[in-house]
Design a protein around this motif. Structure first.
Motif: not given
Length: 546
Positions: A263-267, A398-401
């Motif tokens: 999730a690179c763009e997550d703050p 962001m969240d698929f493993r």
């Protein structure tokens, strides 16, 4: 691969293309037949190669991209003069931005007519110039006898770091002229190595040895290089949290103590990256999505391992290590042998994961994460997923493993619609023993609907999940937020079960409750299958703008 057929007509230049590809170890070729390229197609037939004939060159180029990504080998793409060639540009752009090796072999008008504007059918003025900006090299063939050498050189260039697409243009009269060249049985195209400079490794090792809060950023270049094990060793040696870029998903195994996620763009993840006193960025150009629109506030040094000098320090100063990822990480691990690690990377990674899950729960992203968990649970660990541009793919980045390297295929480089299903065809051709699932929205699948036909024709075991919300869902959400209304983003909703079934797919409709069982049934079917998931436009939250 089918057996080679005897030559039943005079041997011509196009036949050398097939022989050369076979000598390079190629078994599968993607493309669309065209008038000027028929000699190439005949050469593929005589060489006993499998030709996956797409219905559009766009689809063929995406299939080739996925094949090269999944197989870690250059893919062969054949297109014809003019409009056919231009339609392949979308896939070549994706290959250029992601460093994916594709050799695109294209016909051209006769040599005597080049640059004369004679009005030949399919004539495109200065065709080769249209491709030069998006390929590593554009090569012109002027005689049939040099076709093998040019293709071997193209293969070498495509696979040499920084890898990427190569365009080979062959005039139609070269393809159709008789040749006395000897049969081609073996060609060598060994990629050049890109080792790091000793001084660069020394500087990087010194910075990392003194770091107290290092972090590793794993990009797509790690997976292209096959360097996931080397990266894991370096990260564990440093006790450094690992953030994967979208293209780097699957670098570390699920559940690894140092894995933060992608999730690179997550703050919060951006804060984690920014707080590191040294960031080791491997195989990434630090692009817009990785850096939250170039807003990452790096507080320490950024060591950038990247073989392409044009992508080093493009917007933020870095300590460059210009090299292929696997060679750089091997050299770095050797230099870090005596480092006294004092980091707390395991704790920092765990805290970041917990904080990320808490934020998503607070945002109400329950349905989105539930759908992703559903897909993960029904797929075997080695499955390959191919994602189109749709709301769920943004959440998936962001969240698929991703359970294994090179198993999450997504058009990050170009951000284009229509990638998902053609990519599934290419991935299945590359890895016939693995489960392949494509995920597309109702907008994106309309780009790739024509590619259902070759999947049926070749009886490829690929499964398609169509998420139908009656529009360009992510654009609709952004549009409403920016302008208060939607316009041109709400789409007519065809009956996808009838459309896909009419093309020959086994298809069923599902909702969120019945989706797991529907997917299991579809995945168990021999041949192409599909599940259509209907939901209301407001059911899923839009991911942050990219």
């Amino acid at each position: 691969m089918s057996s080679a057929h005897p030559v039943t007509a005079p041997r011509v230049g196009g036949h050398l293309v097939g022989e050369a590809l076979r000598a390079l170890g190629v078994q599968t070729v993607f493309g669309v037949p065209g008038q000027h390229a028929l000699a190439i197609v005949d050469g593929l037939r005589l060489a006993g190669l499998d030709f996956v004939a797409s219905r559009t060159e766009v689809g063929a180029s995406f299939a080739a991209h996925a094949f090269a990504t999944a197989a870690r080998t250059p893919a062969a793409l054949v297109v014809s003069t003019g409009p056919g060639a231009l339609m392949a540009l979308a896939g070549l752009q994706e290959a250029d931005t992601t460093g994916t090796p594709i050799v695109c072999i294209c016909s051209e008008i006769p040599r005597a007519a080049l640059s004369r504007n004679h009005g030949y059918v399919h004539e495109l003025r200065d065709q080769i110039a249209h491709f030069q900006p998006v390929v590593r090299r554009a090569l012109q063939v002027n005689a049939a006898e040099v076709i093998p050498d040019v293709l071997a050189e193209a293969w070498r260039i495509a696979a040499t770091p920084p890898s990427g697409p190569v365009f080979v243009q062959i005039p139609v009269d070269v393809l159709t002229e008789p040749t006395t060249a000897p049969p081609i049985t073996l060609l060598t195209a060994v990629p050049d190595q890109r080792p790091p400079q000793t001084g660069a490794i020394d500087r990087a090792a010194t910075l990392l040895g003194a770091a107290r809060a290092p972090l590793v950023l794993a990009g797509g270049g790690v997976l292209r290089s096959g360097a996931e094990l080397e990266l894991r060793r370096v990260a564990e040696r440093l006790d450094a949290p690992v953030v994967e870029t979208y293209a780097g998903k699957g670098t570390l195994p699920i559940g690894h103590r140092l894995l933060v996620g992608s999730a690179c763009e997550d703050p919060g993840v951006q804060d984690l990256i920014g707080a590191a006193d040294v960031v080791l960025a491997v195989g990434t150009s630090l692009s817009e999505e990785t850096t939250n629109h170039f807003a990452t506030n790096f507080s320490g040094a950024v060591i950038q391992v990247e073989p392409d000098t044009s992508r080093v320090a493009t917007w933020h100063p870095t300590v460059p290590v210009v090299a292929d990822a696997v060679l750089a990480l091997e050299a770095l691990m050797e230099r870090l042998g005596d480092v006294n690690v004092v980091g707390d990377g395991t704790d920092r990674a765990a805290q970041a994961r917990d904080a990320l899950a808490t934020r998503w729960r607070a945002e109400g992203a329950v349905a989105e994460r539930s759908l992703l968990r559903c897909i993960e649970e029904v797929l075997p660990p080695d499955a390959i997923t191919c994602w189109d541009m749709t709301i769920m793919s943004y959440w998936a980045t962001m969240d698929f493993r991703a359970a294994s390297p090179r198993s999450f295929l997504y058009p990050q480089g170009s951000g284009t619609l229509g990638y998902g299903f053609p990519a599934a065809i290419g991935a299945k051709a590359a890895c016939p023993g693995r489960t392949v699932l494509a995920v597309a929205g109702d907008g994106g699948i309309m780009y790739g609907l024509a590619e259902i036909a070759p999947a049926i024709q070749h009886q490829l075991d690929v499964t398609l999940l169509v998420i139908d919300d009656g529009g360009y869902g992510i654009l609709r959400s952004y549009q409403r937020e920016a302008y208060g209304v939607t316009f041109a983003t709400d789409l007519y909703r065809p009956d996808f079960t009838q459309a896909l079934g009419g093309l020959g797919m086994a298809v069923e409709r599902a909702d969120l409750e019945t989706l797991p069982d529907a997917l299991r049934r579809a995945l168990a079917i021999s041949g192409p299958s599909a599940v259509v998931l209907d939901f209301e436009p407001a059911m899923f939250l839009a991911a942050p703008p990219t």
